[in-house]
Design an enzyme around this catalytic site. Structure first.
Site, mmCIF file in Angstrom:
data_model
loop_
_atom_site.group_PDB
_atom_site.id
_atom_site.type_symbol
_atom_site.label_atom_id
_atom_site.label_comp_id
_atom_site.label_asym_id
_atom_site.label_seq_id
_atom_site.Cartn_x
_atom_site.Cartn_y
_atom_site.Cartn_z
ATOM 1 N N CYS A 82 0.818 -1.166 0.118
ATOM 2 C CA CYS A 82 0.007 0.052 0.022
ATOM 3 C C CYS A 82 0.931 1.278 -0.033
ATOM 4 O O CYS A 82 0.237 2.267 0.463
ATOM 5 C CB CYS A 82 -0.811 -0.094 1.278
ATOM 6 S SG CYS A 82 -1.870 -1.350 1.313
ATOM 7 N N GLY A 105 -6.676 -5.446 -4.090
ATOM 8 C CA GLY A 105 -5.427 -4.603 -3.809
ATOM 9 C C GLY A 105 -5.304 -4.244 -2.222
ATOM 10 O O GLY A 105 -5.876 -4.880 -1.574
ATOM 11 N N CYS A 106 -4.628 -3.086 -2.214
ATOM 12 C CA CYS A 106 -4.571 -2.614 -0.628
ATOM 13 C C CYS A 106 -5.778 -2.335 0.116
ATOM 14 O O CYS A 106 -6.724 -1.792 -0.421
ATOM 15 C CB CYS A 106 -3.767 -1.181 -0.820
ATOM 16 S SG CYS A 106 -3.610 -0.351 0.768
ATOM 17 N N PHE A 107 -5.899 -2.963 1.400
ATOM 18 C CA PHE A 107 -7.056 -2.981 1.989
ATOM 19 C C PHE A 107 -7.557 -1.741 2.429
ATOM 20 O O PHE A 107 -8.523 -1.560 2.819
ATOM 21 C CB PHE A 107 -7.055 -4.112 3.096
ATOM 22 C CG PHE A 107 -5.752 -4.390 3.843
ATOM 23 C CD1 PHE A 107 -4.905 -3.149 4.194
ATOM 24 C CD2 PHE A 107 -5.368 -5.366 4.352
ATOM 25 C CE1 PHE A 107 -3.731 -3.419 4.814
ATOM 26 C CE2 PHE A 107 -4.129 -5.650 5.249
ATOM 27 C CZ PHE A 107 -3.430 -4.499 5.518
#
Length: 240
Positions: A33, A67-69
């Site tokens: 991220c 993807g990035c949480f």
């Protein structure tokens, strides 16, 4: 001789600077991220699901990886009817469920978010519509935006046979609609153990609205949610 020593000293300094830059670049590439963001992703107004979810009364849960949480959690935390959105790791072992290991790419986990919702307010098929519209690009394999690796894969994780049927039907519907120029590669994965991420990842967008990654990649997703689906958008952030 003094001139040679000075030249050698300058060369050594240049080599050390290059080595330091290489190490910094590798460290940045391995961090989840946090890769440099160049442009926001494109939102798509996905159609309503033809197969409407019928889940009955009571709170339900579902897991989404995209993807990035931080962004996945941020979007669903602004949806009416969502009572909780927890960032975490899905698809690997509990022993390896840590930010350091998952972001290194050596585990089987995906950064994911467990969403708890009230189907009387927001149905599962509507959550899927939001996911494909503003959360993740379904044509990207083992990546999302600036983030690369299987731990950033896009995945739908149904928690019931009804959710599974709705997810399969909706992906088939979107495939036929040809909204994207490339094939949909988002997978439906079997539900496994979900491990909540470290506390500093929870409600990350709320706590860090000025973070460069949030500003460039995730805040636009929330704005798109508000613009495309104002009826389900909630101005308040649903804390865990």
């Amino acid at each position: 001789m003094a001139r040679r020593r000075a030249a050698a000293g300058g060369f050594d300094l240049l080599m050390r600077l290059r080595a330091a830059l290489a190490v910094a670049t590798l460290a940045l590439g391995a961090s989840a991220c946090q890769q440099p963001a160049l442009a926001a992703e494109q939102a798509v107004a996905a159609p309503k699901a033809q197969r409407v979810a019928k889940e009955g009364p009571g709170l339900k849960t579902a897991i989404f990886a995209g993807g990035c949480f931080w962004g996945v959690e941020g979007v669903f935390s602004h949806v009416r009817g969502v009572t909780s959105a927890v960032a975490g790791y899905h698809g690997g072992t509990g022993r390896q469920a840590s930010y350091k290991l998952v972001s290194s790419g050596i585990t089987d986990h995906a950064e994911a978010v467990k969403v708890t919702y009230d189907p009387k307010v927001i149905r599962y098929d509507q959550l899927l519509r939001i996911y494909f519209s503003v959360v993740a690009d379904p044509t990207q394999l083992n990546r999302q935006g600036p983030d690369r690796g299987a731990h950033y894969r896009g995945a739908i994780v149904p928690m019931s046979s009804e959710q599974n049927a709705v997810a399969k039907a909706y992906i088939a519907q979107l495939t036929a609609a040809k909204l994207w120029n490339r094939p949909i590669v988002t997978q439906i994965e079997r539900a496994q153990a979900f491990y909540p991420a470290e506390s500093y990842h929870q409600d990350f967008m709320l706590k860090n609205p000025r973070h460069s990654y949030i500003v460039r990649w995730d805040a636009p997703k929330v704005k798109a949610l508000k613009a495309i689906y104002p009826g389900v958008y909630s101005a308040s952030f649903q804390r865990d």
